[in-house]
Motif scaffolding. Structure first.
Motif, PDB file in Angstrom:
ATOM      1  N   GLN A   5       0.815  -1.205   0.000  1.00  0.00           N
ATOM      2  CA  GLN A   5       0.000   0.000   0.000  1.00  0.00           C
ATOM      3  C   GLN A   5       0.854   1.262   0.000  1.00  0.00           C
ATOM      4  OE1 GLN A   5      -3.640  -0.023   0.019  1.00  0.00           O
ATOM      5  NE2 GLN A   5      -3.039   1.950  -0.824  1.00  0.00           N
ATOM      6  N   ASN A   6       1.965   1.255   0.740  1.00  0.00           N
ATOM      7  CA  ASN A   6       2.824   2.437   0.776  1.00  0.00           C
ATOM      8  C   ASN A   6       3.412   2.753  -0.587  1.00  0.00           C
ATOM      9  OD1 ASN A   6       2.432   2.932   3.503  1.00  0.00           O
ATOM     10  ND2 ASN A   6       4.180   1.687   4.150  1.00  0.00           N
ATOM     11  N   GLN A   7       3.830   1.703  -1.321  1.00  0.00           N
ATOM     12  CA  GLN A   7       4.364   1.922  -2.661  1.00  0.00           C
ATOM     13  C   GLN A   7       3.303   2.487  -3.590  1.00  0.00           C
ATOM     14  OE1 GLN A   7       5.807  -2.188  -3.018  1.00  0.00           O
ATOM     15  NE2 GLN A   7       7.847  -1.375  -3.472  1.00  0.00           N
ATOM     16  N   LEU A   8       2.103   1.958  -3.497  1.00  0.00           N
ATOM     17  CA  LEU A   8       1.006   2.461  -4.324  1.00  0.00           C
ATOM     18  C   LEU A   8       0.703   3.921  -4.001  1.00  0.00           C
ATOM     19  CD1 LEU A   8      -1.463  -0.563  -4.264  1.00  0.00           C
ATOM     20  CD2 LEU A   8      -0.285   0.339  -6.266  1.00  0.00           C
ATOM     21  N   ASP A   9       0.650   4.231  -2.713  1.00  0.00           N
ATOM     22  CA  ASP A   9       0.318   5.592  -2.303  1.00  0.00           C
ATOM     23  C   ASP A   9       1.417   6.584  -2.654  1.00  0.00           C
ATOM     24  OD1 ASP A   9      -2.064   4.693  -1.319  1.00  0.00           O
ATOM     25  OD2 ASP A   9      -1.433   4.641   0.769  1.00  0.00           O
ATOM     26  N   ASP A  10       2.668   6.171  -2.477  1.00  0.00           N
ATOM     27  CA  ASP A  10       3.797   7.082  -2.706  1.00  0.00           C
ATOM     28  C   ASP A  10       4.101   7.291  -4.178  1.00  0.00           C
ATOM     29  OD1 ASP A  10       4.071   7.363  -0.007  1.00  0.00           O
ATOM     30  OD2 ASP A  10       5.742   5.948   0.179  1.00  0.00           O
TER      31      ASP A  10
END
Length: 223
Positions: free
Chosen positions: A133-138
């Motif tokens: 999720q962090n990669q998607l959001d960032d």
């Protein structure tokens, strides 16, 4: 290298798109066509990664072309570069999966941002089979965050608020000369605030060339 097709019926805009594209590494302009029918024929015979697509074109307009591409060539990505700014066209394009929507007139920086973001997305999706999720959001769904607490030297928060209010109330594109009388600032000081708002992404600018005198910088507020 990402293969790009420009679909644009205005020769001057097509040349500008070409010039801007050549200033960014990693992209190869494979062709420029001036209507949707030509684009369909070209796509059928050539590999294309990305299309810079206008809406207003003869024979087959950009949104009609986009529908054909989504059915027959779903792996091609689309960035709209168009004067079509009504909400119906924008909503149609978004529902058909465009990755960005750039309204004419536009700046090199706006197009550059779109292309660099696209490159980063392609790299990320090619480098890993699983994303958290962090990669998607960032990297993909990141939203610009505007911070006003730590303003740069020479920018006052209350004056910035006033400048923003005047710009929003103007409700149109404008030049500095057209709004300077509404704000109690010198032209030099006002330019600092306009430059800052442009840096934040709240304004976009372009040069308009007159028959006499220097070109005039005009601004568009990004609602």
């Amino acid at each position: 290298m990402l293969e790009v097709l420009i679909v644009e019926d205005d020769p001057m805009v097509a040349e500008l798109n070409k010039k801007y594209l050549q200033m960014i590494s990693g992209f190869n302009l494979i062709a420029n066509v001036n209507n949707g029918e030509q684009a369909l024929h070209f796509i059928h015979d050539n590999h294309i990664d990305l299309i810079l697509l206008d809406v207003f074109m003869p024979k087959l307009n950009g949104l009609e072309l986009l529908q054909h591409i989504r059915i027959s060539y779903p792996k091609i990505d689309i960035i709209m570069v168009t004067a079509a700014c009504n909400t119906a066209d924008i909503q149609t394009a978004l529902r058909l999966g465009v990755i960005d929507y750039i309204v004419k007139p536009f700046t090199f920086e706006r197009l550059r941002t779109a292309l660099i973001s696209y490159q980063e997305r392609i790299r990320l999706l090619s480098s890993s089979k699983i994303l958290n999720q962090n990669q998607l959001d960032d990297r993909i769904f990141a939203k610009p965050t505007i911070h006003y607490k730590n303003l740069p030297k020479g920018i006052d928060s209350q004056t910035l608020k006033k400048v923003r209010e005047v710009i929003i109330s103007y409700n149109n594109e404008f030049s500095m000369s057209e709004i300077v009388e509404s704000i109690n600032l010198s032209r030099i000081s006002l330019k600092k605030y306009l430059d800052y708002l442009e840096e934040l992404g709240e304004l976009e600018s372009y040069l308009t060339y007159l028959s006499i005198g220097r070109p005039v910088k005009r601004y568009i507020y990004q609602k």
